[in-house]
Enzyme design. Sequence first.
Site, PDB file in Angstrom:
ATOM      1  N   HIS A  39       1.008  -1.067  -0.031  1.00  0.00           N
ATOM      2  CA  HIS A  39      -0.099  -0.199  -0.036  1.00  0.00           C
ATOM      3  C   HIS A  39       0.353   1.004  -0.123  1.00  0.00           C
ATOM      4  O   HIS A  39       0.107   1.991  -0.456  1.00  0.00           O
ATOM      5  CB  HIS A  39      -1.286   0.343   1.384  1.00  0.00           C
ATOM      6  CG  HIS A  39      -1.840  -0.861   1.385  1.00  0.00           C
ATOM      7  ND1 HIS A  39      -2.041  -2.138   1.422  1.00  0.00           N
ATOM      8  CD2 HIS A  39      -3.378  -0.875  -0.058  1.00  0.00           C
ATOM      9  CE1 HIS A  39      -3.355  -2.794   1.441  1.00  0.00           C
ATOM     10  NE2 HIS A  39      -3.397  -2.285   0.283  1.00  0.00           N
ATOM     11  N   GLU A  50     -11.345 -10.464  -5.278  1.00  0.00           N
ATOM     12  CA  GLU A  50      -9.682 -10.773  -4.990  1.00  0.00           C
ATOM     13  C   GLU A  50      -9.023 -11.782  -4.274  1.00  0.00           C
ATOM     14  O   GLU A  50      -8.208 -11.533  -3.734  1.00  0.00           O
ATOM     15  CB  GLU A  50      -9.570  -9.519  -4.358  1.00  0.00           C
ATOM     16  CG  GLU A  50     -10.137  -8.584  -3.246  1.00  0.00           C
ATOM     17  CD  GLU A  50      -9.587  -7.139  -2.563  1.00  0.00           C
ATOM     18  OE1 GLU A  50      -8.743  -7.129  -3.288  1.00  0.00           O
ATOM     19  OE2 GLU A  50     -10.596  -7.141  -2.093  1.00  0.00           O
ATOM     20  N   ASP A 100      -4.453  -8.474  -4.350  1.00  0.00           N
ATOM     21  CA  ASP A 100      -4.274  -9.787  -3.715  1.00  0.00           C
ATOM     22  C   ASP A 100      -4.765 -10.705  -4.228  1.00  0.00           C
ATOM     23  O   ASP A 100      -4.893 -11.520  -3.533  1.00  0.00           O
ATOM     24  CB  ASP A 100      -6.318  -8.808  -2.925  1.00  0.00           C
ATOM     25  CG  ASP A 100      -5.533  -7.859  -1.479  1.00  0.00           C
ATOM     26  OD1 ASP A 100      -4.389  -8.075  -0.979  1.00  0.00           O
ATOM     27  OD2 ASP A 100      -6.268  -6.790  -1.582  1.00  0.00           O
ATOM     28  N   CYS A 145      -9.164  -3.859 -11.400  1.00  0.00           N
ATOM     29  CA  CYS A 145      -8.703  -2.424 -10.664  1.00  0.00           C
ATOM     30  C   CYS A 145      -7.047  -2.028 -10.463  1.00  0.00           C
ATOM     31  O   CYS A 145      -6.415  -1.777  -8.953  1.00  0.00           O
ATOM     32  CB  CYS A 145      -9.347  -1.481  -9.840  1.00  0.00           C
ATOM     33  SG  CYS A 145      -9.465  -3.154  -8.491  1.00  0.00           S
TER      34      CYS A 145
HETATM   35  C1  PEP Z   1      -6.124  -5.130  -5.370  1.00  0.00           C
HETATM   36  O1  PEP Z   1      -6.089  -5.340  -3.991  1.00  0.00           O
HETATM   37  O2  PEP Z   1      -5.632  -5.206  -6.180  1.00  0.00           O
HETATM   38  C2  PEP Z   1      -6.973  -4.168  -4.645  1.00  0.00           C
HETATM   39  C3  PEP Z   1      -7.423  -3.257  -6.015  1.00  0.00           C
HETATM   40  O3  PEP Z   1      -7.375  -3.827  -3.804  1.00  0.00           O
HETATM   41  P1  PEP Z   1      -6.227  -2.881  -2.610  1.00  0.00           P
HETATM   42  O4  PEP Z   1      -5.187  -2.670  -3.567  1.00  0.00           O
HETATM   43  O5  PEP Z   1      -6.253  -1.849  -1.912  1.00  0.00           O
HETATM   44  O6  PEP Z   1      -5.682  -4.027  -1.353  1.00  0.00           O
HETATM   45 MG    MG Z   2      -7.422  -5.569  -2.099  1.00  0.00          MG
END
Ligand code: PEP
Ligand code: MG
Length: 592
Positions: free
Chosen positions: A199, A441, A465, A512
């Site tokens: 993150h 995910e 994820d 995403c």
């Molecule tokens: C992902 O897991 O791909 C996602 C878009 O969510 P995050 O990266 O915020 O966990």
């Molecule tokens: Mg995620």
Amino acid sequence: MVGKTIQNEIVLQGIGVSSGIAVAEVQLIAAQTQVVVERKIGPEEIPVEITRFEDALMATHEQIRAIQKQVAEMLGDEHASIFDAHVLVVDDRTFVEDVIRGIKLDQINVESVLSSVASRYADMLAQMQDSYLSERAADIRDVTRRILANLAGESLNQMSQIDRECIVAAHDLAPSDTAGINRQLVKGCVSDLGSATSHTAIMARALEIPAVVGLHNVTSSVSQGDTILIDGSKGLVFINPTEERLTDYAKRAEEQQLIISELDAQRDKPSETLDGYYMPISANVELLEELDSVANRGAKGIGLFRTEFLFLQNNELPDEEAQTEAYMAAAKSQYPAPVVIRTLDLGADKLPADFEVVAEANPFLGSRAIRLCLAHPKLFRTQLRAILRASVNDNIRVMYPMISCVLEVVEANALLEECKQELREQKIDFNENIEVGSMIEVPSAALIADLIAPHVTFFSLGTNDLIQYTMAVDRGNENVAHLYKPTHMAIVRLIDHVVKVSHKHGLWTSVCGQMAANPILVPLLIGLGVDELSLSPTQVPLIKDVIRHLHYADAVELAKNALSAQSAEHVAKSCRELIERIAPEALELFGQ
Ligand code: PEP
Ligand code: MG
């Protein structure tokens, strides 16, 4: 990773997570462990200790006011007012006198007296029934940490105290550290830990700061004041670079700038392949400050609003009004293009400092995202009500993160329905037909996509994820980063499965996760039939450029071959060959 030395230059290879070239003096961010050691003092040292204490109090007062001012400018007075309680602690004469008395009577160092007086006050307050008073315990602890840091001559909120241009080097950077970065001054970030989809990496991209993580030993290889050069595309870090290196990189930076300007000039052209296949591109947004950059970079709407960063940025849980305001701002900034508000994905590495949770052995497999929200219905309802209220702008959609079974969607939908009913009774407007989506995910969700489909109108593949959980590879751990393979056959097959199921049920599927921002992988995703790509605004011009150089037929062929390939390496090779052929400039910028 292994470092090479040329003259005095040290070269380190890490994981490039946010592209761009930066050169500046390094600013080392120390790890924040405060160990208080008790030391007996002589009577002659008493005035010295008291003066040290008073100086530290004064410095703390000034720092808190400075942070308050910065927060007020960034987020408004309402958020800044939380620091009033911190100032009250520093100014509390009873508290201050208690510490001074302790130094005189016990004849021990100020750190030790301060720690025990503060613990006594905080424990006492924590037990109060009155929630206002019990919450003050956290203020006392926070301020005490700050006074202790000042006594030790350390800077606690080191990020916000940076006052000149630099590249930040840290052992690890929590997302909340990165959220506090001043992007005018911080030209880049490097860290020992971390990986591409951590993150912190997401945050660095959001802030458009070049970053290299997973370097293992960068903090022990640099000294305060060294010059450092980072190549965010290639994941390279040069400590005290040679003259030739600097000249070479100055040239490369110019070339990259030229490519970026050319891509930028094309950003409003449609994201359509050479044979006329249109691929919608929306943006991933973490901060309200990014809203303008969505359209400015050529994206349409927001495919993923990671709302938890609103919570991390100011380290407290915003109330319904503050959230409604934020979601309204997002909706209005994009109207009529859709805005997908993802409900809180807190937990694991994303926790506000004042959020009380029980420590878990495996937090990424623990109470995170939808699990944490369903376990804290008050918190969840506040957010759902705010999202619904903002949905009077009918472009708002809601999406649940980390769904692993049907029941979670059913329970979340039931809470959403209850919130709708409350708003109806309170005669507050909202969109009755707000669209609801599920992130896919977790592998279990991908495999039962057909069972989730009747409860939602869209899916969004969170590949960051999905890869982590499918391959059992911690997305933030540089030691296993080489095993984190987006082109693994299991991932290709899961994406294919989810897309096919969604289409069979009349749903659409976006991606995403970081795969959607990777020029090498985008043709594969298009070939697999995904309906939308949502990515960091900074990457949009590059991805649109790739799409405009692509033949849809080639993407379909690539995906077909990938589905029958023998290994991740085969798939990765075909993806790379295609991009080398159609858009080599993408590789110069993207690197890895
Ligand atoms: C992902 O897991 O791909 C996602 C878009 O969510 P995050 O990266 O915020 O966990
Ligand atoms: Mg995620």
